[in-house]
Design a protein around this motif. Structure first.
Motif, PDB file in Angstrom:
ATOM      1  N   SER A 370       0.840  -1.192   0.000  1.00 43.42           N
ATOM      2  CA  SER A 370       0.000   0.000   0.000  1.00 43.42           C
ATOM      3  C   SER A 370       0.874   1.240   0.000  1.00 43.42           C
ATOM      4  O   SER A 370       2.019   1.207   0.446  1.00 43.42           O
ATOM      5  CB  SER A 370      -0.924  -0.006   1.224  1.00 43.42           C
ATOM      6  N   ARG A 371       0.328   2.309  -0.511  1.00 43.92           N
ATOM      7  CA  ARG A 371       1.002   3.628  -0.541  1.00 43.92           C
ATOM      8  C   ARG A 371       2.454   3.526  -0.987  1.00 43.92           C
ATOM      9  O   ARG A 371       3.376   3.682  -0.195  1.00 43.92           O
ATOM     10  CB  ARG A 371       0.877   4.289   0.828  1.00 43.92           C
ATOM     11  N   GLY A 372       2.594   3.219  -2.292  1.00 40.38           N
ATOM     12  CA  GLY A 372       3.949   3.115  -2.838  1.00 40.38           C
ATOM     13  C   GLY A 372       4.563   1.752  -2.607  1.00 40.38           C
ATOM     14  O   GLY A 372       5.749   1.661  -2.264  1.00 40.38           O
ATOM     15  N   LYS A 373       3.762   0.681  -2.771  1.00 38.83           N
ATOM     16  CA  LYS A 373       4.244  -0.706  -2.694  1.00 38.83           C
ATOM     17  C   LYS A 373       4.787  -1.083  -1.332  1.00 38.83           C
ATOM     18  O   LYS A 373       5.497  -2.095  -1.196  1.00 38.83           O
ATOM     19  CB  LYS A 373       5.324  -0.977  -3.760  1.00 38.83           C
ATOM     20  N   SER A 374       4.511  -0.287  -0.307  1.00 35.82           N
ATOM     21  CA  SER A 374       5.062  -0.568   1.013  1.00 35.82           C
ATOM     22  C   SER A 374       4.593  -1.934   1.515  1.00 35.82           C
ATOM     23  O   SER A 374       3.415  -2.246   1.467  1.00 35.82           O
ATOM     24  CB  SER A 374       4.622   0.531   1.980  1.00 35.82           C
ATOM     25  N   GLY A 375       5.534  -2.736   1.987  1.00 32.02           N
ATOM     26  CA  GLY A 375       5.218  -4.076   2.490  1.00 32.02           C
ATOM     27  C   GLY A 375       5.096  -5.114   1.398  1.00 32.02           C
ATOM     28  O   GLY A 375       4.650  -6.231   1.634  1.00 32.02           O
ATOM     29  N   SER A 376       5.519  -4.753   0.176  1.00 32.80           N
ATOM     30  CA  SER A 376       5.343  -5.658  -0.955  1.00 32.80           C
ATOM     31  C   SER A 376       6.592  -6.470  -1.248  1.00 32.80           C
ATOM     32  O   SER A 376       7.708  -6.050  -0.954  1.00 32.80           O
ATOM     33  CB  SER A 376       4.988  -4.831  -2.194  1.00 32.80           C
ATOM     34  N   ASN A 377       6.406  -7.627  -1.862  1.00 34.78           N
ATOM     35  CA  ASN A 377       7.512  -8.477  -2.307  1.00 34.78           C
ATOM     36  C   ASN A 377       8.085  -7.959  -3.629  1.00 34.78           C
ATOM     37  O   ASN A 377       9.276  -7.929  -3.829  1.00 34.78           O
ATOM     38  CB  ASN A 377       6.973  -9.908  -2.441  1.00 34.78           C
ATOM     39  N   ASP A 378       7.232  -7.500  -4.516  1.00 38.07           N
ATOM     40  CA  ASP A 378       7.580  -7.001  -5.854  1.00 38.07           C
ATOM     41  C   ASP A 378       8.549  -7.932  -6.592  1.00 38.07           C
ATOM     42  O   ASP A 378       9.779  -7.766  -6.556  1.00 38.07           O
ATOM     43  CB  ASP A 378       8.144  -5.576  -5.786  1.00 38.07           C
ATOM     44  N   ALA A 379       7.971  -8.901  -7.303  1.00 33.45           N
ATOM     45  CA  ALA A 379       8.759  -9.914  -8.021  1.00 33.45           C
ATOM     46  C   ALA A 379       9.580  -9.283  -9.134  1.00 33.45           C
ATOM     47  O   ALA A 379       9.246  -8.222  -9.653  1.00 33.45           O
ATOM     48  CB  ALA A 379       7.820 -10.967  -8.596  1.00 33.45           C
ATOM     49  N   SER A 380      10.664  -9.974  -9.513  1.00 32.29           N
ATOM     50  CA  SER A 380      11.536  -9.438 -10.556  1.00 32.29           C
ATOM     51  C   SER A 380      10.943  -9.674 -11.940  1.00 32.29           C
ATOM     52  O   SER A 380      10.147 -10.594 -12.142  1.00 32.29           O
ATOM     53  CB  SER A 380      12.905 -10.126 -10.483  1.00 32.29           C
ATOM     54  N   ALA A 381      11.348  -8.850 -12.896  1.00 33.05           N
ATOM     55  CA  ALA A 381      10.933  -9.026 -14.293  1.00 33.05           C
ATOM     56  C   ALA A 381      11.366 -10.407 -14.786  1.00 33.05           C
ATOM     57  O   ALA A 381      10.648 -11.057 -15.553  1.00 33.05           O
ATOM     58  CB  ALA A 381      11.546  -7.933 -15.160  1.00 33.05           C
ATOM     59  N   GLU A 382      12.540 -10.858 -14.324  1.00 30.52           N
ATOM     60  CA  GLU A 382      13.053 -12.165 -14.760  1.00 30.52           C
ATOM     61  C   GLU A 382      12.122 -13.299 -14.341  1.00 30.52           C
ATOM     62  O   GLU A 382      11.836 -14.199 -15.127  1.00 30.52           O
ATOM     63  CB  GLU A 382      14.462 -12.416 -14.173  1.00 30.52           C
ATOM     64  N   PHE A 383      11.654 -13.261 -13.085  1.00 36.24           N
ATOM     65  CA  PHE A 383      10.790 -14.346 -12.619  1.00 36.24           C
ATOM     66  C   PHE A 383       9.418 -14.292 -13.304  1.00 36.24           C
ATOM     67  O   PHE A 383       8.848 -15.319 -13.687  1.00 36.24           O
ATOM     68  CB  PHE A 383      10.646 -14.288 -11.088  1.00 36.24           C
ATOM     69  N   VAL A 384       8.885 -13.059 -13.490  1.00 42.51           N
ATOM     70  CA  VAL A 384       7.611 -12.914 -14.206  1.00 42.51           C
ATOM     71  C   VAL A 384       7.779 -13.426 -15.643  1.00 42.51           C
ATOM     72  O   VAL A 384       6.914 -14.138 -16.178  1.00 42.51           O
ATOM     73  CB  VAL A 384       7.126 -11.446 -14.196  1.00 42.51           C
ATOM     74  N   GLY A 385       8.904 -13.109 -16.249  1.00 39.59           N
ATOM     75  CA  GLY A 385       9.179 -13.571 -17.611  1.00 39.59           C
ATOM     76  C   GLY A 385       9.262 -15.087 -17.708  1.00 39.59           C
ATOM     77  O   GLY A 385       8.762 -15.693 -18.659  1.00 39.59           O
ATOM     78  N   TYR A 386       9.885 -15.694 -16.688  1.00 40.27           N
ATOM     79  CA  TYR A 386       9.997 -17.159 -16.622  1.00 40.27           C
ATOM     80  C   TYR A 386       8.598 -17.800 -16.611  1.00 40.27           C
ATOM     81  O   TYR A 386       8.322 -18.745 -17.362  1.00 40.27           O
ATOM     82  CB  TYR A 386      10.790 -17.520 -15.358  1.00 40.27           C
ATOM     83  N   LEU A 387       7.711 -17.250 -15.774  1.00 43.22           N
ATOM     84  CA  LEU A 387       6.356 -17.806 -15.679  1.00 43.22           C
ATOM     85  C   LEU A 387       5.558 -17.551 -16.954  1.00 43.22           C
ATOM     86  O   LEU A 387       4.809 -18.404 -17.426  1.00 43.22           O
ATOM     87  CB  LEU A 387       5.627 -17.210 -14.469  1.00 43.22           C
ATOM     88  N   ARG A 388       5.751 -16.361 -17.527  1.00 43.59           N
ATOM     89  CA  ARG A 388       5.038 -15.982 -18.748  1.00 43.59           C
ATOM     90  C   ARG A 388       5.311 -17.009 -19.852  1.00 43.59           C
ATOM     91  O   ARG A 388       4.404 -17.434 -20.575  1.00 43.59           O
ATOM     92  CB  ARG A 388       5.537 -14.602 -19.177  1.00 43.59           C
TER      93      ARG A 388
END
Ligand code: MN
Ligand code: MN
Length: 459
Positions: A370-388
């Motif tokens: 919340s409020r600027g991704k605070s408390g978030s894991n925010d996955a990497s582009a590489e891992f999202v790309g792997y799943l994609r």
């Protein structure tokens, strides 16, 4: 060549055979919902499914061999399914999926019984984020366990069988609600008024507490409990509704506890049905709704211990196993609600926006918080790309998600509690309408899409 990104509707893309698969899958899911309304019941329901598929109980510390199919029951409240594969776990790691099986509800207080004006009640303390008014004037059931003085355990489940009574929390009639109507919603409903009606027949001629006495007599006859036994009880009031198809075309399912059984069930079916040489660790967690605390929540070190046991059984460094492991934090996200467009990112005909929509498949939230991704894991582009890439290969229809307008609020999941072990983690789950309501709504297309995505992930 069309270079624009377009989302797909799962129903629209399905041929006749897949349409049948979507509808059939929903039937199994509805059974799972009705049989597992609490974290304890969902754990036992899953153990039954696992046993039918050849899974054996794991004792902490015992050696795990390649080919083993095991379940570890953590205090009856969280569960680990371990499928020990033949692939090298130093190089491939473990495929981990985590969903939670606790849902927002009303817990009984430790000294819950009282009587006022000839009505006997139970006092509650709500668990997780609820809109209190949604729990008024609906049928509720009581589920839970009581530990008696001698240490024995009594299981309680009343309000689910057709012949059972249900329980009830009253609301003030509109004719007398002028004062309440003028208050802010956040102040109009008080937790101390969430008292559950449990009886109205006095026992004996005493003026005081005769109704409470009558109810205690029934409880003692049926369960052998006295008022003091509530001190060591965990009893949860949940909606006494069954999961039902919604719509003339039966496209949706309404139920209590989609959050997060709608991810737990596909996680289980994917684990039990998928042929793979990967090692798979499937977790049903407790206490997500109150911050993943406690020894049945995902902040507990048990997940690390289990990874350590797998690694040491294989004779591999646990640090190397964690570094090459991958995790799906399988939790629900908000589905765009056309009745409340103001809560979501603005969208128009030319722009689909970043909100997930019911029917467009399982949703990946690269980040939460919340409020600027605070408390978030925010996955990497590489891992999202792997799943994609995997999802494209396995024809999984999926979409992105975000909890709502950036400035409005937000939320978190267990993702960060996995990522802290040096494990690539992203949130992937089913979009839900009316999330955290006593009766939530999901699309059959999306729970089916989750099953396909989780199967592809562990393949
Ligand atoms: Mn959740
Ligand atoms: Mn939730």
């Amino acid at each position: 060549m069309d270079l624009t990104y377009k989302r797909k509707n799962v129903f629209q893309e399905a041929d006749k055979k897949e349409m049948k698969a979507i509808m059939d899958y929903a039937e199994g899911y509805k059974k799972f919902l009705d049989n597992g309304k609490t974290e304890r019941e969902a754990v036992y329901e899953t153990i039954e499914l696992a046993k039918k598929n050849g899974y054996k109980e794991y004792t902490l510390g015992s050696k795990i061999k390649k080919g083993d199919k095991l379940f570890y029951n953590n205090r009856g409240k969280s569960l680990f399914l371990i499928k020990a594969g033949s692939a090298d776990i130093a190089e491939n790691g473990i495929r981990i999926m985590v969903a939670h099986v606790d849902s927002p509800r009303l817990d009984l207080k430790q000294v819950p019984m009282f009587e006022k004006a000839g009505i006997a009640y139970l006092k509650t303390h709500y668990y997780g984020g609820i809109k209190k008014y949604q729990w008024l004037t609906i049928p509720v059931a009581l589920h839970g366990v009581v530990i008696l003085k001698d240490g024995s355990k009594v299981t309680i489940k009343v309000g689910e069988d057709e012949k059972d009574p249900v329980f009830y929390i009253s609301d003030l009639l509109p004719h007398l609600s002028q004062d309440i109507s003028e208050k802010k919603v956040s102040q109009a409903f008080e937790a101390e008024n969430l008292n559950i009606v449990i009886g109205g027949i006095p026992s004996g001629n005493d003026e005081k507490n005769a109704v409470k006495k009558g109810v205690l007599e029934i409880l003692n006859k049926k369960y052998g409990i006295s008022e003091e036994d509530f001190l060591s009880a965990e009893i949860e009031a949940v909606p006494a509704y069954k999961a039902k198809d919604v719509g003339f075309d039966r496209s949706f399912i309404a139920s209590y506890g989609h959050d997060d059984r709608v991810c737990a069930y596909p996680e289980i079916t994917a684990t039990l049905e998928t042929e793979t040489d990967q090692t798979v660790l499937t977790v049903l967690a407790d206490k997500e709704e109150i911050g993943s605390e406690g020894n049945s929540g995902m902040q507990c070190i048990l997940i690390q211990d289990i990874i350590d046991m797998i690694a040491s059984s294989y004779g591999v460094s646990p640090a190397l196993v964690r570094a090459s492991s991958k995790c799906l934090s399988a939790d629900v996200t908000a589905a765009f609600d056309p009745n409340y467009p103001a809560a979501f990112e603005p969208q128009d005909g030319s722009y689909d926006g970043n909100m997930s929509r019911a029917g467009q498949g399982v949703a990946m939230n690269k980040f939460t918080g919340s409020r600027g991704k605070s408390g978030s894991n925010d996955a990497s582009a590489e891992f999202v790309g792997y799943l994609r890439k995997i999802f494209a290969e396995e024809n999984v229809i999926w979409q992105t998600g975000e909890l709502g307008k950036v400035d409005l609020g937000g939320g978190g999941t267990v993702a960060k509690y996995l990522a802290r072990y040096n494990i690539d983690t992203v949130d992937l789950g089913v979009p839900v309408l009316s999330m955290h309501a006593p009766y939530e709504l999901i699309s059959k297309a999306d729970v089916y899409s989750a099953h396909k995505a989780f199967s592809a992930f562990i393949k």
